[in-house]
Structures are given as C-alpha cells and as structure tokens.
Motif scaffolding. Structure first.
Motif, PDB file in Angstrom:
ATOM      1  N   SER A 106       0.826  -1.202   0.000  1.00 22.64           N
ATOM      2  CA  SER A 106       0.000   0.000   0.000  1.00 22.64           C
ATOM      3  C   SER A 106       0.863   1.256   0.000  1.00 22.64           C
ATOM      4  O   SER A 106       1.622   1.485   0.948  1.00 22.64           O
ATOM      5  N   LEU A 108      -0.543   4.204   0.160  1.00 15.76           N
ATOM      6  CA  LEU A 108      -1.221   4.998   1.186  1.00 15.76           C
ATOM      7  C   LEU A 108      -0.733   4.609   2.584  1.00 15.76           C
ATOM      8  O   LEU A 108      -0.533   5.467   3.444  1.00 15.76           O
ATOM      9  N   LYS A 112       0.867   7.097   5.244  1.00 15.98           N
ATOM     10  CA  LYS A 112       0.244   7.206   6.565  1.00 15.98           C
ATOM     11  C   LYS A 112       1.273   6.950   7.663  1.00 15.98           C
ATOM     12  O   LYS A 112       1.345   7.682   8.644  1.00 15.98           O
ATOM     13  N   THR A 139       6.470  -0.772  -0.616  1.00 20.38           N
ATOM     14  CA  THR A 139       5.067  -0.647  -0.212  1.00 20.38           C
ATOM     15  C   THR A 139       4.547  -1.832   0.594  1.00 20.38           C
ATOM     16  O   THR A 139       3.367  -1.878   0.927  1.00 20.38           O
ATOM     17  N   ASP A 161      -0.512   0.386   8.190  1.00 22.64           N
ATOM     18  CA  ASP A 161       0.542   1.282   7.726  1.00 22.64           C
ATOM     19  C   ASP A 161       1.884   0.612   7.999  1.00 22.64           C
ATOM     20  O   ASP A 161       1.927  -0.462   8.588  1.00 22.64           O
TER      21      ASP A 161
END
Length: 181
Positions: A106, A108, A112, A139, A161
């Motif tokens: 991820s 994101l 985060k 990631t 995260d």
C-alpha cells in the motif's frame, strides 16, 4: 485470500540470517508469532525487532518468533545481523511467503506511516537503522500471526501502515494463554 483466526498456518521454509534453512515445521507443538516485515533496512521494522529482542525474556520459554523480511539474504545479513535475535530472522527474496499469507502492499499505508509514526522512524534512524539500501518492496505492509501449538492461527493482524504491528500487550496475553500445562 487473507488468513483469519481459525485457519491453519501455512508452512514456510526460508533462508535464515545465519545462512541455514529455517522451516516453521521445526516449531511443531510450540506457539509462535510469524511476523512479516518490510525491507531489511526499514527503520520501523528494525525498531520492532529491537523491541522484540529487548523484551524476549518476557515470553514463555517455549514461545518464539519468526521474523520474515522482504529482502534478499545478503541484504538482510547486512542490516539485521546486529540484532543478535534469540529467534529466527529469515529472508523471502522471491515474495512467495508474502504471497501465501496475502501480505498487502500500500502506497497509502507508507504515507500514513511516515506521517503518523514519524517519531518512531526518527528513533530508528538515530539508532542507526538507516534505509540506505532498499532491496525489497517499499510498499509492503507488516503483518503478524499468532499461531498456537496445533499450528492454528489465533490472531491475524494485517498492518494498516508501515509501522502497524500487534501491541506488545496482546502478544504477552497470547503467550500466557499458551503456557504449557
């Protein structure tokens, strides 16, 4: 498909930091945490391994940890050997174990973690855990699986995260519940 509590743990055999082959089959009859980390020089990951090493004596004698890194063995040896962990640290260069356990990636989650866990990253960098060579996927998100004596996943925690791991207190509670009788 993500593993869930009640699923059988998937057996793994991977190269260990000491150059040997490590297999989770060697843990038959023992409770353990299978912990998936990011690349070997990740400050968040190294801070977590540091915490686990430092507090390892708080666990039951037969409980152990298997720390899996998304890195080639030589890179893992370069960045994680100084931990001198009393548990297995293994490399998964091909990503096969990550795929078997449906470990997520991820962008994101990376962003985060950078913003919400900045003090942890700074502490890691100050301890010398510098992300100088990133060999592995940037990631990759962490994940932790608490596995009982019968090889059944009791807790499946997929990190939201880059620094999201099971709280240490939950790990200790699992160890107490698995204490040999």
């Amino acid at each position: 498909m993500k593993l869930q509590a009640g699923d059988r743990a998937i057996p793994l055999t991977l190269p260990a930091i000491d150059g040997s082959q490590f297999s989770t089959a060697s843990l038959t009859g023992k409770p353990y945490m299978l912990s998936f980390f990011r690349f070997a020089s990740c400050p968040f990951c190294n801070m977590r391994v540091h915490q686990l090493v430092k507090r390892f004596n708080e666990f039951n004698n037969d409980f152990t940890i298997v720390a899996v890194f998304d890195s080639p063995l030589d890179n893992l040896q370069e960045h994680a050997a100084d931990h001198r962990a009393p548990f297995a640290i293994v490399a998964d260069e091909t990503g096969g174990a990550y795929q078997s356990y449906a470990i997520e990636r991820s962008i994101l989650g990376v962003l985060k973690g950078m913003f919400t866990r900045l003090p942890t990253a700074i502490r890691g960098i100050c301890k010398g855990y510098l992300p100088t060579t990133i060999k592995g996927k940037m990631t990759t998100m962490p994940a932790n699986f608490l596995i009982d004596r019968e090889g059944i996943v009791r807790v499946a925690h997929y990190g939201r995260d880059e620094g999201d791991h099971l709280p240490f207190e939950q790990l200790l509670a699992f160890c107490r519940s698995q204490a040999a009788t």
